[in-house]
Design a protein around this motif. Structure first.
Motif, PDB file in Angstrom:
ATOM      1  N   SER A 113      86.482 -10.390 -52.681  1.00 53.40           N
ATOM      2  CA  SER A 113      85.124  -9.387 -53.022  1.00 53.40           C
ATOM      3  C   SER A 113      83.892 -10.246 -53.033  1.00 53.40           C
ATOM      4  N   ILE A 114      83.653 -11.270 -52.345  1.00 58.30           N
ATOM      5  CA  ILE A 114      82.550 -11.830 -51.995  1.00 58.30           C
ATOM      6  C   ILE A 114      81.589 -10.934 -51.316  1.00 58.30           C
ATOM      7  N   TYR A 115      82.221 -10.178 -50.538  1.00 59.97           N
ATOM      8  CA  TYR A 115      81.572  -9.108 -49.604  1.00 59.97           C
ATOM      9  C   TYR A 115      81.897  -7.722 -49.987  1.00 59.97           C
ATOM     10  N   MET A 116      80.851  -6.849 -49.670  1.00 61.89           N
ATOM     11  CA  MET A 116      81.562  -5.368 -49.868  1.00 61.89           C
ATOM     12  C   MET A 116      82.000  -4.770 -48.748  1.00 61.89           C
ATOM     13  N   HIS A 117      83.000  -3.841 -49.226  1.00 63.69           N
ATOM     14  CA  HIS A 117      83.870  -3.260 -47.968  1.00 63.69           C
ATOM     15  C   HIS A 117      83.592  -1.826 -48.584  1.00 63.69           C
ATOM     16  N   PRO A 118      83.769  -0.990 -47.682  1.00 61.70           N
ATOM     17  CA  PRO A 118      83.863   0.476 -47.731  1.00 61.70           C
ATOM     18  C   PRO A 118      84.960   1.034 -48.716  1.00 61.70           C
ATOM     19  N   LYS A 119      86.156   0.488 -48.472  1.00 62.81           N
ATOM     20  CA  LYS A 119      87.464   1.167 -49.061  1.00 62.81           C
ATOM     21  C   LYS A 119      87.743   0.764 -50.379  1.00 62.81           C
ATOM     22  N   TYR A 120      86.886  -0.397 -51.104  1.00 59.70           N
ATOM     23  CA  TYR A 120      86.805  -0.682 -52.374  1.00 59.70           C
ATOM     24  C   TYR A 120      85.889   0.370 -53.046  1.00 59.70           C
ATOM     25  N   HIS A 121      84.866   0.602 -52.481  1.00 59.37           N
ATOM     26  CA  HIS A 121      83.733   1.618 -53.143  1.00 59.37           C
ATOM     27  C   HIS A 121      84.351   2.993 -52.756  1.00 59.37           C
ATOM     28  N   GLU A 122      85.137   3.549 -52.034  1.00 60.68           N
ATOM     29  CA  GLU A 122      85.887   4.682 -51.821  1.00 60.68           C
ATOM     30  C   GLU A 122      86.955   4.938 -52.743  1.00 60.68           C
ATOM     31  N   TYR A 123      87.632   3.767 -53.107  1.00 57.97           N
ATOM     32  CA  TYR A 123      88.693   3.711 -53.991  1.00 57.97           C
ATOM     33  C   TYR A 123      88.073   3.925 -55.413  1.00 57.97           C
ATOM     34  N   ALA A 124      87.139   3.021 -55.556  1.00 61.31           N
ATOM     35  CA  ALA A 124      86.539   2.906 -57.079  1.00 61.31           C
ATOM     36  C   ALA A 124      86.021   4.476 -57.567  1.00 61.31           C
ATOM     37  N   GLU A 125      85.535   5.290 -56.592  1.00 65.11           N
ATOM     38  CA  GLU A 125      84.828   6.479 -56.867  1.00 65.11           C
ATOM     39  C   GLU A 125      85.930   7.287 -57.199  1.00 65.11           C
ATOM     40  N   LYS A 126      87.093   7.349 -56.542  1.00 68.94           N
ATOM     41  CA  LYS A 126      87.982   8.485 -56.558  1.00 68.94           C
ATOM     42  C   LYS A 126      88.725   7.905 -58.050  1.00 68.94           C
ATOM     43  N   LEU A 127      89.054   6.746 -58.336  1.00 66.46           N
ATOM     44  CA  LEU A 127      89.779   6.442 -59.384  1.00 66.46           C
ATOM     45  C   LEU A 127      88.831   6.787 -60.588  1.00 66.46           C
ATOM     46  N   MET A 128      87.492   6.535 -60.597  1.00 65.81           N
ATOM     47  CA  MET A 128      86.596   6.913 -61.753  1.00 65.81           C
ATOM     48  C   MET A 128      86.570   8.427 -62.199  1.00 65.81           C
ATOM     49  N   THR A 356      91.160 -13.609 -55.798  1.00 65.40           N
ATOM     50  CA  THR A 356      91.217 -13.593 -54.272  1.00 65.40           C
ATOM     51  C   THR A 356      91.518 -12.190 -53.650  1.00 65.40           C
ATOM     52  N   PHE A 357      92.598 -11.820 -53.953  1.00 70.34           N
ATOM     53  CA  PHE A 357      93.356 -10.547 -53.294  1.00 70.34           C
ATOM     54  C   PHE A 357      92.986  -9.208 -54.067  1.00 70.34           C
ATOM     55  N   GLY A 358      92.436  -9.504 -55.268  1.00 67.90           N
ATOM     56  CA  GLY A 358      92.085  -8.088 -56.228  1.00 67.90           C
ATOM     57  C   GLY A 358      90.978  -7.209 -55.217  1.00 67.90           C
ATOM     58  N   GLY A 359      91.298  -5.937 -54.923  1.00 67.51           N
ATOM     59  CA  GLY A 359      90.479  -5.234 -54.161  1.00 67.51           C
ATOM     60  C   GLY A 359      90.471  -5.390 -52.776  1.00 67.51           C
ATOM     61  N   ASN A 360      91.554  -5.840 -52.370  1.00 66.46           N
ATOM     62  CA  ASN A 360      91.959  -5.931 -50.897  1.00 66.46           C
ATOM     63  C   ASN A 360      91.666  -4.700 -50.064  1.00 66.46           C
ATOM     64  N   PRO A 361      91.221  -4.885 -48.931  1.00 67.91           N
ATOM     65  CA  PRO A 361      91.125  -3.571 -48.174  1.00 67.91           C
ATOM     66  C   PRO A 361      92.194  -2.798 -47.790  1.00 67.91           C
ATOM     67  N   VAL A 362      93.345  -3.535 -47.748  1.00 67.04           N
ATOM     68  CA  VAL A 362      94.350  -2.466 -47.286  1.00 67.04           C
ATOM     69  C   VAL A 362      94.937  -1.959 -48.692  1.00 67.04           C
ATOM     70  N   ALA A 363      94.982  -2.925 -49.803  1.00 67.03           N
ATOM     71  CA  ALA A 363      95.345  -2.025 -51.046  1.00 67.03           C
ATOM     72  C   ALA A 363      94.370  -1.049 -51.401  1.00 67.03           C
ATOM     73  N   CYS A 364      93.169  -1.001 -51.306  1.00 67.62           N
ATOM     74  CA  CYS A 364      92.183   0.109 -51.400  1.00 67.62           C
ATOM     75  C   CYS A 364      92.505   1.227 -50.654  1.00 67.62           C
ATOM     76  N   SER A 368      93.733   4.710 -52.313  1.00 73.76           N
ATOM     77  CA  SER A 368      93.260   5.900 -52.098  1.00 73.76           C
ATOM     78  C   SER A 368      94.038   6.889 -51.551  1.00 73.76           C
ATOM     79  N   ALA A 369      95.011   6.724 -50.737  1.00 76.30           N
ATOM     80  CA  ALA A 369      95.849   7.698 -50.378  1.00 76.30           C
ATOM     81  C   ALA A 369      96.853   8.085 -51.207  1.00 76.30           C
ATOM     82  N   VAL A 370      97.233   7.392 -52.160  1.00 73.12           N
ATOM     83  CA  VAL A 370      98.136   7.627 -53.256  1.00 73.12           C
ATOM     84  C   VAL A 370      97.343   8.652 -54.232  1.00 73.12           C
ATOM     85  N   LEU A 371      96.275   8.574 -54.524  1.00 64.84           N
ATOM     86  CA  LEU A 371      95.375   9.508 -55.275  1.00 64.84           C
ATOM     87  C   LEU A 371      95.326  10.870 -54.385  1.00 64.84           C
TER      88      LEU A 371
END
Length: 501
Positions: A113-128, A356-364, A368-371
């Motif tokens: 998470s030291i960098y932004m990546h779109p999947k984290y943002h996409e997932y956060a918006e859906k979960l919220m 370190t692994f929280g918000g991993n792109p593959v996880a997000c 997102s697919a699960v939601l």
């Protein structure tokens, strides 16, 4: 199989005659080409977490899954009604989840998470969009234990208090701190607990001192107790809440100040235990009067499993201060999350926080697919429809096997069947009988779980894509196992011996 009694009478026990027929499945599993079964078993029993032996006398070697189905190394198919311990939410190897993971893995697998990546943002918006009130800030983790650890840390920092109250019979994780909040001796090592953890009486309306048939929020009523409730007033809930008040008054410092109260909406590992329907709302009011936080552990009850609501706490008319989640969040992919308010989240700015692994792109991508799948395939509605149907079918066991089945409970696809040897005293069915039943159930092609402090509760928490046909098969298999257990009991009491056909 033929049995001969001491009085010369002959009878036959058809343990596995007319077996329930497993529902059909068009998916064809691949042929197993992995290592030898015996070598895998030897490694598993001696080198790979040997403190946690696998289920069954002859452990299963599972090599492939599809939706609600699993295949072992011999090619035998099983109906999975436990979902990898309440973790496979939308189905084993769901094509959309698999595709999401594959696509993301081919582009970017890790950045931290030291960098932004779109999947984290996409997932956060859906979960919220699934979160009520001011629950607007997300922290990604890797498991339920990590999520609860972080929630406890937030609560202590935000309130300035150090004590965490949890319920007896609860399970909140396997780390040092979360195991201290866990109220089950079977999950506790003989080590000093982390300071500041107190367990209060579990509001169990079946085995606890108070409760009756109308107390809990389940499609079926409790069997065998008289309810003291008056109209909409739950007397059992009030008595359990008085016990909570007493604990706060007498066991906590500084005029009963504490950091947080944590509870599962329905206890999972504890055996699908449900509280009086007004208990958590009453506990919430008490907790807020002490300026403490309410932490909802949604690791097992979240993501539509209870049917009527997306989150288990919504069935109790509360909005928690912190929500922890894992398991079904990733359909088996290791991920978890904590959601809280901006005000509470701000307390972590007192130092650096990093995962370190929280918000991993593959996880997000997976999350997102699960939601999406839960919404597109109407799995929340399926949990309510199939779960209610299954509960009603299971409730017939209370009448057919009154000396063995003490309680049926749950909501949606989070169900418990409590096995007893004495229904009046609620004595747990002996471990040897439960183990044999468990083996019989597996041998008939059904996989379920066990729970409760005595391991005598059958836990039914499948992938949320199961059907009514699957529910029928589940009930028929459990009935066969109960019949076999009852027959064995009668045989042992009559002092008869087994003979071969």
């Amino acid at each position: 199989m033929v049995l001969k009694g001491v009085n010369g009478r002959w009878s036959s026990v058809r343990r596995f005659s007319l077996l329930p027929e497993i529902p059909s499945c068009s998916f064809v599993a691949s042929k197993y080409e992995g290592p030898n079964y015996d070598s895998v078993k030897s490694c598993r029993m001696t080198s790979v977490t040997p403190t946690t032996p696998p289920f069954y006398k002859k452990p299963l070697l599972i090599h492939e899954g599809h939706m609600q189905w699993l295949w072992d190394h011999t090619g035998r198919r099983y109906l999975d009604m436990f979902g990898g311990i309440v973790t496979v939410s939308v189905g084993h190897s769901h094509p959309k989840v698999t595709e999401a993971a594959r696509n993301q893995l081919s582009k970017l697998s890790h950045t931290t998470s030291i960098y932004m990546h779109p999947k984290y943002h996409e997932y956060a918006e859906k979960l919220m969009t699934k979160m009520p009130g001011n629950l607007k800030v997300l922290y990604m983790t890797n498991s339920g234990s990590e999520s609860n650890e972080l929630a406890f840390q937030m609560a202590k920092l935000y309130t300035g208090s150090q004590d965490i109250i949890s319920l007896k019979n609860s399970y909140h994780g396997g780390t040092y701190t979360t195991s201290s909040a866990t109220g089950m001796s079977t999950w506790r090592y003989p080590l000093a607990s982390a300071p500041g953890h107190i367990q209060v009486t579990n509001p169990d309306v079946y085995k606890g001192p108070w409760g009756g048939p109308q107390c809990r929020d389940s499609p079926i009523s409790q069997h065998g107790r008289t309810c003291e409730c008056i109209g909409n007033k739950c007397i059992a809930a009030e008595k359990y809440l008085e016990d909570l008040k007493d604990t706060i008054q007498f066991s906590l410092p500084n005029n009963g100040k504490f950091a947080a109260f944590v509870a599962e909406s329905i206890q999972g590992v504890g055996g699908a235990v449900q509280y009086p329907r007004t208990y958590l709302r009453g506990a919430y009011d008490i907790i807020k009067s002490k300026d403490a936080l309410f932490i909802a552990d949604e690791v097992q009850t979240g993501f539509a499993r209870t049917g009527e609501h997306f989150w288990g706490f919504q069935g109790h008319d509360i909005i928690p201060d912190i929500v922890t989640m894992a398991k079904g969040i990733g359909n088996g992919f290791p991920m978890g999350a904590v959601v809280t308010t901006p005000e509470i989240a701000d307390c972590l700015n007192q130092a650096l926080h990093f995962n370190t692994f929280g918000g991993n792109p593959v996880a997000c991508a997976v999350g997102s697919a699960v939601l999406d799948i839960i919404d597109e395939e109407r799995l929340q509605e399926n949990c309510k429809e199939v779960g209610t149907y299954l509960l009603h079918r299971l409730s017939t066991l209370l009448l057919e096997y009154p000396t063995m089945v003490g309680d049926i409970r749950g909501k949606g696809l989070m169900i418990g069947v409590e096995l007893v040897s004495d229904p009046d005293k609620k004595t747990p069915l002996e471990a040897a009988h439960v183990a044999t039943m468990f083996e019989d159930i597996k041998d008939m092609g059904l996989l379920i779980g066990k729970g409760g402090i005595h391991g005598n509760v059958l836990r039914i928490k499948p992938p949320m894509c199961v059907t009514k046909e699957d529910a029928d098969f589940t009930v028929e298999v459990i009935k066969k196992a109960l019949e076999s257990c009852r027959d064995r009991n009668l045989i042992s009491k009559e002092n008869v011996y087994f003979g071969a056909v």
